[in-house]
Design a protein around this motif. Structure first.
Motif, PDB file in Angstrom:
ATOM      1  N   LYS A 111       0.823  -1.214   0.000  1.00  8.42           N
ATOM      2  CA  LYS A 111       0.000   0.000   0.000  1.00  8.42           C
ATOM      3  C   LYS A 111       0.855   1.261   0.000  1.00  8.42           C
ATOM      4  O   LYS A 111       0.506   2.264  -0.641  1.00  8.42           O
ATOM      5  CB  LYS A 111      -0.951  -0.015   1.197  1.00  8.42           C
ATOM      6  N   LYS A 112       1.981   1.231   0.702  1.00  9.06           N
ATOM      7  CA  LYS A 112       2.861   2.404   0.740  1.00  9.06           C
ATOM      8  C   LYS A 112       3.457   2.707  -0.625  1.00  9.06           C
ATOM      9  O   LYS A 112       3.761   3.859  -0.927  1.00  9.06           O
ATOM     10  CB  LYS A 112       3.987   2.186   1.750  1.00  9.06           C
ATOM     11  N   THR A 113       3.624   1.670  -1.433  1.00 10.24           N
ATOM     12  CA  THR A 113       4.200   1.893  -2.757  1.00 10.24           C
ATOM     13  C   THR A 113       3.140   2.115  -3.828  1.00 10.24           C
ATOM     14  O   THR A 113       3.481   2.272  -5.005  1.00 10.24           O
ATOM     15  CB  THR A 113       5.109   0.703  -3.158  1.00 10.24           C
ATOM     16  N   GLY A 114       1.843   2.114  -3.432  1.00 13.16           N
ATOM     17  CA  GLY A 114       0.809   2.519  -4.370  1.00 13.16           C
ATOM     18  C   GLY A 114      -0.293   1.534  -4.662  1.00 13.16           C
ATOM     19  O   GLY A 114      -1.217   1.843  -5.418  1.00 13.16           O
ATOM     20  N   ALA A 115      -0.246   0.340  -4.097  1.00  9.62           N
ATOM     21  CA  ALA A 115      -1.313  -0.636  -4.330  1.00  9.62           C
ATOM     22  C   ALA A 115      -2.565  -0.236  -3.554  1.00  9.62           C
ATOM     23  O   ALA A 115      -2.485   0.312  -2.458  1.00  9.62           O
ATOM     24  CB  ALA A 115      -0.864  -2.028  -3.912  1.00  9.62           C
TER      25      ALA A 115
END
Length: 406
Positions: free
Chosen positions: A55-59
């Protein structure tokens, strides 16, 4: 890049490749939604913290699909029963995990209404084929995105540069940047010093081996085990019945402690090149050895010999990603028919990297001591052998006589 891709399902491990693919997809596919899917095939601690990282990388979300039971019962056991080994050494640990994962990716993509499925396999490897053939088997018109075949990144060093530029945390350094694949069956190591086949693998270097120790570091005392099989499937260890997942876990521990199942391979990839890797498969090595030992006892000669050829073809199909094919299914049907009498117990001695036979028994044994004995018997008339040899050798004899006449 296509602008009509709104939602992508990504095969996500949290490793170097898939960590940078999430921001890359959003940058290059019109800020599409990325749904990460991590397949739990027994890699254990590697799954920790994946949701936060994804999630932190954009998922937008992360699925963790527990596939361990299906992996063992629907993929590992059929391959074990076939005796399938690729190029005499490789026990197919990565190969037969990919079709299972690919099938699950399709199921999630269809449930999510995704426009595409993405994987992080390189354009040089086998896994791109395995994933994509599985996807084609269940979603033949699904768009597939393979960043390694599109982006300008050329090496793992450049991947690390990209990750650092995008503040993506990594669990590796440039010096420990082996390419690894781990599941409950095996662990593979590729890259770095292993790319030169003349280099000896650093088995005794701390942190290199993860599933066990080198034979030199194994105990001086052997470990005895007894495996029980029913119709070709291992069902008990030392008299205790175990499910497949627990069976493999316990054998990995016992085998690893005794330096079992470490293999250095230069293999022929499907895409045409040779690659060098080190594989740790302690439990798998034990199971293959035990299963073959039991087949020696329970299968008739013609079936045993023919099945060896089937095993070679089965291994090739698995390695090439052709699991979901009519031929693989047909070969499995043949294998299953041969396993009806492969029931019994195999005793083994594990000692410093060696698997040593220590006895085998089966209610379906075709070994008859009364016939095979070197002592006096009343079953086998040795004089019968003369007539058999005369008939069996007749073509050779006729050919030799023709040569003499010339």
């Amino acid at each position: 890049m296509e602008t009509n891709i709104k939602k992508v399902v990504l095969a996500y491990s949290g490793g170097l490749d898939t960590s940078i693919i999430i921001p890359w997809l959003k940058e290059n596919y019109n800020n599409c939604e990325v749904i990460a899917v991590a397949a739990d095939v027994g890699q254990g601690a590697e799954l920790a913290g994946l949701e936060e990282k994804a999630k932190k990388t954009g998922a937008s979300k992360l699925y963790i699909a527990d596939l361990k039971k299906a992996f063992v019962e629907e993929y590992i056991w059929p391959t074990l029963k076939a005796g399938a080994v690729y190029e005499n050494k490789y026990l197919l640990g990565t190969s037969f995990a990919r079709p299972l994962i690919g099938k699950r990716l399709v199921e999630i993509a269809e449930a999510e209404g995704a426009d595409a499925i993405c994987h992080g396999c390189t354009g040089k490897g086998n896994d791109q084929v395995r994933f994509e053939l599985a996807i084609k088997a269940f979603a033949p018109t699904m768009k597939i995105i393979a960043p390694w075949r599109e982006w300008s990144i050329k090496s793992r060093d450049e991947e690390i540069d990209y990750a650092q530029a995008h503040n993506i945390p990594l669990n590796i350094t440039r010096e420990t940047n082996y390419s690894k694949d781990k599941n409950l069956w095996h662990l593979s190591h590729e890259g770095l010093d292993l790319e030169d086949p003349s280099n000896e693998p650093q088995y005794n270097k701390p942190g290199f081996l993860e599933l066990g120790v080198s034979p030199e570091q194994a105990p001086d005392k052997p470990t005895y085990i007894t495996l029980t099989f029913e119709k070709g499937i291992p069902v008990a260890l030392n008299g205790s019945r175990l499910c497949g997942v627990d069976m493999i876990a316990q054998l990995n521990k016992l085998g690893g402690e005794n330096g079992i199942g470490i293999t250095d391979i230069v293999e022929n990839r499907l895409v045409g090149m040779k690659s060098r890797g080190v594989y740790e498969t302690p439990g798998g090595a034990i199971l293959y050895h035990a299963h073959n030992k039991l087949e020696e006892l329970c299968l008739d000669r013609d079936t045993y010999h023919y099945k060896q050829g089937v095993g070679l073809k089965f291994a090739e199909l698995v390695y090439f990603g052709q699991w979901f094919t009519p031929l693989r299914e047909a070969l499995s049907a043949f294998v299953d028919s041969t396993q009806q009498t492969v029931t019994g117990e195999v005793k083994l001695k594990l000692y410093k990297g060696n698997i040593i036979d220590a006895g085998v028994s089966s209610p379906y044994s075709l070994y008859d001591e009364d016939i095979a004995t070197f002592s006096e018997d009343e079953v086998y008339n040795q004089a019968d052998a003369a007539g058999f040899i005369n008939l069996f050798g007749l073509p050779i004899q006729v050919q030799a006589m023709k040569k003499q006449k010339k």
